[in-house]
Design an enzyme around this catalytic site. Structure first.
Site, PDB file in Angstrom:
ATOM      1  N   THR B  13      -0.155   9.480   0.669  1.00  0.00           N
ATOM      2  CA  THR B  13      -1.551   9.897   0.527  1.00  0.00           C
ATOM      3  C   THR B  13      -2.463   8.676   0.416  1.00  0.00           C
ATOM      4  OG1 THR B  13      -0.761  11.835  -0.662  1.00  0.00           O
ATOM      5  CG2 THR B  13      -3.106  11.319  -0.860  1.00  0.00           C
ATOM      6  N   GLU B 189       2.356  18.839  -8.362  1.00  0.00           N
ATOM      7  CA  GLU B 189       3.695  18.404  -8.000  1.00  0.00           C
ATOM      8  C   GLU B 189       4.729  19.465  -8.368  1.00  0.00           C
ATOM      9  OE1 GLU B 189       4.255  15.285  -6.680  1.00  0.00           O
ATOM     10  OE2 GLU B 189       2.122  14.801  -6.802  1.00  0.00           O
ATOM     11  N   LYS B 204      -3.875   6.397 -17.977  1.00  0.00           N
ATOM     12  CA  LYS B 204      -5.243   5.991 -17.648  1.00  0.00           C
ATOM     13  C   LYS B 204      -6.017   5.595 -18.906  1.00  0.00           C
ATOM     14  CE  LYS B 204      -5.201   8.905 -13.540  1.00  0.00           C
ATOM     15  NZ  LYS B 204      -5.435  10.280 -13.042  1.00  0.00           N
TER      16      LYS B 204
END
Ligand SMILES: NC(=O)c1ccc[n+]([C@@H]2O[C@H](COP(=O)([O-])OP(=O)(O)OC[C@H]3O[C@@H](n4cnc5c(N)ncnc54)[C@H](OP(=O)(O)O)[C@@H]3O)[C@@H](O)[C@H]2O)c1
Ligand SMILES: NC(=O)c1ccc[n+]([C@@H]2O[C@H](COP(=O)([O-])OP(=O)(O)OC[C@H]3O[C@@H](n4cnc5c(N)ncnc54)[C@H](OP(=O)(O)O)[C@@H]3O)[C@@H](O)[C@H]2O)c1
Lengths: 430, 430
Positions: B13, B189, B204
Site C-alpha cells: 500500500t 486486518e 504513535k
C-alpha cells in the site's frame, strides 16, 4: 549561540505579546535553535503611553530611523494598516533586514511587491501570524503540502464574526445585541466593519490563495458578503436542517494553473463537516490537495499569545528554513463567485402570513421542477435546501408560494454529503 | 535540478503509493524543490507477485544488498514490523543513506537508537507518515511549535478503530458485526489486535511524546485499553449525555522536564470538543502549548495516497529543512495513567433488573456523597457522570444501587467544559 538584534514596530496587543514571548521562551528558543533574540529598539506612536511590559522605556522611540540604527537584523512589524507600515517595511528590507509581520491588510494588498523586494535584497519577509493567528497554516502549505496540488481552501478566518455567530446561535440573540456586548467587552472594534463585513477574511483569503494557487488576486475583486443580515430565526431554521452557518472564506482552482474562484460570505456547513464545530473565537482552515486528500488546521485565530507564538516561530524560521517560493502565474483568470450550480439554502420570513407545512412545501416546489433536499418551518419563517440552485429560481419560488413581497435569503452550502453518499464516502476513504 | 536516487523497501500500500506519487507529482516537486527523485531499486518479498504499478519489474529485487548498490541517496522503508525492517534501516544509515519510513512500530521501539545512528553518520531519518498518515503533525511540532513548551497531546491516531466506533454509533451495530464487515472489505486486518487493542495507537503516542516532551517511554509501559468491550448500548447512553467515545491517545507532562503520563483507551469527549466530530477513518491530534494555546490537526490517517503524501514531503524535506533535534532527558518519570481524580463516565448493564429513574439515581448517589453531573437510562442500562472519580467508588455505587453482580464500566472524560464554565471559556479566549 547567535545573538540576533530585533526591532519592534508597535507595542500593542501583538508587539507586546512578542516582547513577552521572547522573554518567557528565551531558554526554549536557545535550546532548540541556538538563537538569542534581543529587542534593541521599539517604535510606538505615543511615547508617554503606559505599557503592559516592563523595562522597555529606554528602547522606545517614535522615530523609525532610530530602529534601523539600533543594530537589528530583523524588524517585526506590528503596527497594522497600510501606511506607515508599508513604508517602514520597505525601508527595513532595503536596509537588509528580514521582516516578520502580522499585518494581513499589508500582505494582501502589497505582498507580492514586498516579497520581490525582499528577494532582491536577499532577505526574507515572513507573515504566518497574518492568517489564522497561532495556526501554522502558511508554513504547513509551504513545507508540508508543497508536493501537493492544492485545489480548494475553505476557512473560518475571522474570530470576531465566528464568536458573534456562535453566541447568536447558542442564545438566540440578535446580531446587534451580541455585537454591542462584544464591543463593550473589547472583543470587537468600535468600528466593526473590517470584521463583520468580511474585509479581514478577504485579506486572509487573498494571502492563502496566493500561496496555494500561485495567483495574485486584487482584494477588491474578491466576492465579499458580511454577517449583518443574519438573524437568530435564520440560525434556528439552519440548525433544524442539520447545518451550521459560518462566515466562510473559500478559494477554488479549476485545474492546475486554471481559473480561480474566491468568496467570503455566510455559508452553510453540514454539522458533520470538520469546520462546522469550530466555534467561538477559534479559526480553522480546510485544505484539499491531490495526494494528501484533506487536512484541517484549527486553533486560536487572534489574541496576544497565539499571535505572538506565530511571530516568534517566524523569527526563528528566518534562520533555519528555506525562503518561501514565489512562483506567481501572472495571468490567472478570476471567475465570479458562483451563485449558480451548487446546493443552496433558501430562507424566507413570512411575517404574519401563514407558515406552510414543510411537507406540502416540498411537494409544491417539486411540482415546479425543483429538487428539494429538506424543508423546515418555524413560527414565522420557512427554509429549504435545493440540490441545485439558479438565481432565476427566486421568482419561481416566490410566485409558487404566493410570497412576492417577501425577502428571500439564499446561502451556498459547502461539503454536503447527502445521506446515501455519506456511507460510501466513509468507506471509500479507509 | 538535482537527481536523487531512491531505494524503495516494500511495494505494498505505502510503497506502491510512494512510487505513484513520485511520478504524478514529478513536475510539482521539480518546480518547488528543484529535485528529481528517481526510484532505482525496489525490494519486495515475492518477486513474482502482480503489482499495481507499471514498469517496475526491472527494478524489483529480493536482495537488500542490491538496493544499496543501485546508487541511492535515500532509502524509503515501507515493509513494516521490526525485522527485517530494523536491520535494513540500520544498514542503509551505515551506508550513508538518508531514510524515510512509515513504520510506527519500528520508530516507537527503536527510534532513539536509529536517530542516534543517523546523526553519527551525518544523515537523517524522517518518519512523518508513521503518525497520522497525511497529517503533518511531526513537522508541525518540530518547525512551527518549537518555541512552545507543549504540555498535553490528545489524538485519535487509529483510523480502523475510529471507523468501527463511528459505524457502531451511527448504526447501533455490535463491535463484532462491524469488525467482521470491515475485515471482509479489507479495511481491517485479519488479525485486528494491533488496531482494536490499541497497540498501533500506543506506538504513535510514544513517537509523539518523544518529540513533544523530549522523553523516551518504552511502549510496554504505556497504559493501553482497546475497544472490544464497547457496546452499542454504551454508545447510546454516551450520546444521550452529550458525548462521543473515541479511542483517545493522551500524553501529558507536568511541568518542564516534569513527569509524564501516557494513556491509550476509550475516552469520552463532549460533543463540542474539537476531536469529538472527527469521524470515520479520519485521525486528529490536539496539541497544547504554553504560548500558542491549542492547535488541532485533522486529516486522513492512513491509505495509499495520504501516507504517500507524507513520505514524499519527507523525501523533499531531507534536502531542505534542518535535521530534527534529539534532546532527550534520560530520567523522566512515567506516572501511572491516572484512574482517579478526573471526571468519569460510569455505565452499567442491568440485564432484566428494573432500570432506575435517572433523577432518583442522581439523588441516591448524591446521598452517598458523590457529585453527579448528569444521569441517563436506556432500556437495559444506566449511565452517569461523576465530577470526580476514585476507584473505591465502584463498590459504593454497586452497593447503593443493589447491583453487586453487575459489570461496571468506567471511562475517563477529556476536555469537559461544564455549562457555566463554557461561556466564560468562550470569552476568555477572545
Ligand atoms: N490583535 C490580534 O489578535 C492580531 C492577530 C493577528 C494579527 N494582528 C495584526 O497585527 C497588527 C497589530 O495589531 P494589534 O492588535 O497589536 O494593534 P494595536 O494593539 O492597536 O497596536 C498597534 C501598535 O502600533 C503602534 N502604532 C500605531 N500607529 C503607529 C505609527 N503611525 N507609528 C508608530 N507606531 C504606531 C501603536 O503605538 P501606541 O502604543 O503608542 O499607540 C501600538 O503600539 C495588525 O496588522 C493586526 O491586523 C492582530
Ligand atoms: N497502509 C497504510 O495506510 C499505512 C499508513 C501509515 C503507515 N503505514 C506503515 O507502512 C508500512 C507498510 O505498510 P503497508 O500497508 O504498505 O504494508 P503492505 O501493503 O503489507 O506492504 C508491505 C510490503 O513490504 C514487502 N515485504 C514484506 N516483508 C518483506 C521482507 N521480509 N523483505 C522484503 N520485503 C518485504 C512486501 O512485499 P510483497 O509485495 O512481495 O509481499 C510488500 O510489498 C508499515 O510499517 C505500516 O505500519 C501504513
Amino acid at each position: 549561540m547567535k545573538r540576533i538584534g530585533v526591532g519592534l514596530l508597535g507595542l500593542g496587543t501583538v508587539g507586546g505579546g512578542v516582547y513577552k514571548a521572547l522573554q518567557s521562551q528565551e531558554d526554549v528558543i536557545l535550546k532548540r535553535t541556538e538563537n538569542l533574540f534581543e529587542v534593541r529598539s521599539i517604535l510606538v506612536k505615543e511615547k508617554q503611553k503606559e505599557r503592559s511590559v516592563n523595562g522597555v522605556q529606554s528602547l522606545i522611540t517614535t522615530d523609525f530611523g532610530r530602529v534601523l540604527e539600533a543594530g537589528v537584523q530583523v524588524v517585526v512589524e506590528a503596527i497594522g494598516g497600510t501606511e506607515p507600515a508599508r513604508t517602514y517595511v520597505e525601508r527595513a528590507l532595503k536596509a537588509g533586514c528580514h521582516v516578520v509581520t502580522a499585518n494581513k491588510e499589508l500582505m494582501a494588498k502589497h505582498g507580492v511587491q514586498l516579497e520581490r523586494l525582499a528577494r532582491s535584497r536577499k532577505v526574507q519577509i515572513l507573515y504566518e501570524a497574518s492568517v489564522g493567528g497561532g495556526i501554522p497554516v502558511l508554513g504547513t502549505m509551504g513545507h508540508f503540502l508543497k508536493t501537493n496540488r492544492l485545489h480548494r481552501i475553505s476557512g473560518i478566518l475571522n474570530g470576531t464574526t465566528n464568536y458573534i455567530l456562535t453566541r447568536m446561535s447558542r442564545e438566540g440573540a440578535s446580531f446587534e445585541k451580541v455585537l454591542a456586548e462584544a464591543q463593550q467587552k473589547g472583543y470587537a472594534e468600535a468600528d466593526p466593519a473590517a470584521d463583520v463585513d468580511g474585509f479581514d477574511a478577504v485579506y486572509k483569503l487573498a494571502i492563502l490563495c496566493r500561496l496555494a494557487f500561485e495567483t495574485d488576486v486584487p482584494v477588491r475583486q474578491i466576492f465579499r458578503e458580511g454577517i449583518r443580515d443574519i438573524t437568530p430565526e435564520e440560525l434556528e431554521l439552519v440548525r433544524k436542517l442539520g447545518y451550521a452557518v459560518k462566515l466562510l472564506a473559500t478559494g477554488e482552482q479549476y485545474g492546475e494553473k486554471g481559473p480561480v474562484s474566491l468568496r467570503v460570505g455566510p455559508t452553510l456547513l453540514p454539522l458533520s463537516h470538520p469546520l462546522a464545530s469550530v466555534d467561538g473565537v477559534y479559526n480553522a482552515v480546510h485544505l484539499e490537495g491531490d495526494v494528501v486528500g484533506d487536512v484541517t488546521l484549527v486553533g486560536r485565530g487572534a489574541g496576544e499569545k497565539p499571535t505572538a507564538s506565530a511571530v516568534v516561530e517566524d523569527l526563528c524560521n528566518l534562520f533555519r528554513l528555506p525562503p518561501p517560493r514565489l512562483p506567481l502565474s501572472e495571468d490567472s483568470l478570476l471567475l465570479p463567485a458562483g451563485e449558480a450550480g451548487g446546493s443552496r439554502f433558501i430562507c424566507m420570513r413570512l411575517g404574519n402570513r401563514e407558515v406552510p407545512d414543510p411537507e406540502q412545501l416540498c411537494q409544491r416546489l417539486e411540482g415546479i421542477g425543483l429538487e428539494v433536499v429538506d424543508a423546515v418551518s418555524s413560527r414565522d419563517g420557512v427554509a429549504f435546501i435545493l440540490r441545485r440552485w439558479d438565481p432565476s429560481y427566486t421568482s419561481m419560488v416566490m410566485t409558487e408560494l404566493g410570497l412576492e413581497k417577501s425577502r428571500i435569503i439564499s446561502r451556498p452550502i459547502r461539503g454536503i454529503i447527502f445521506d446515501q453518499e455519506r456511507q460510501s464516502e466513509m468507506e471509500r476513504v479507509v
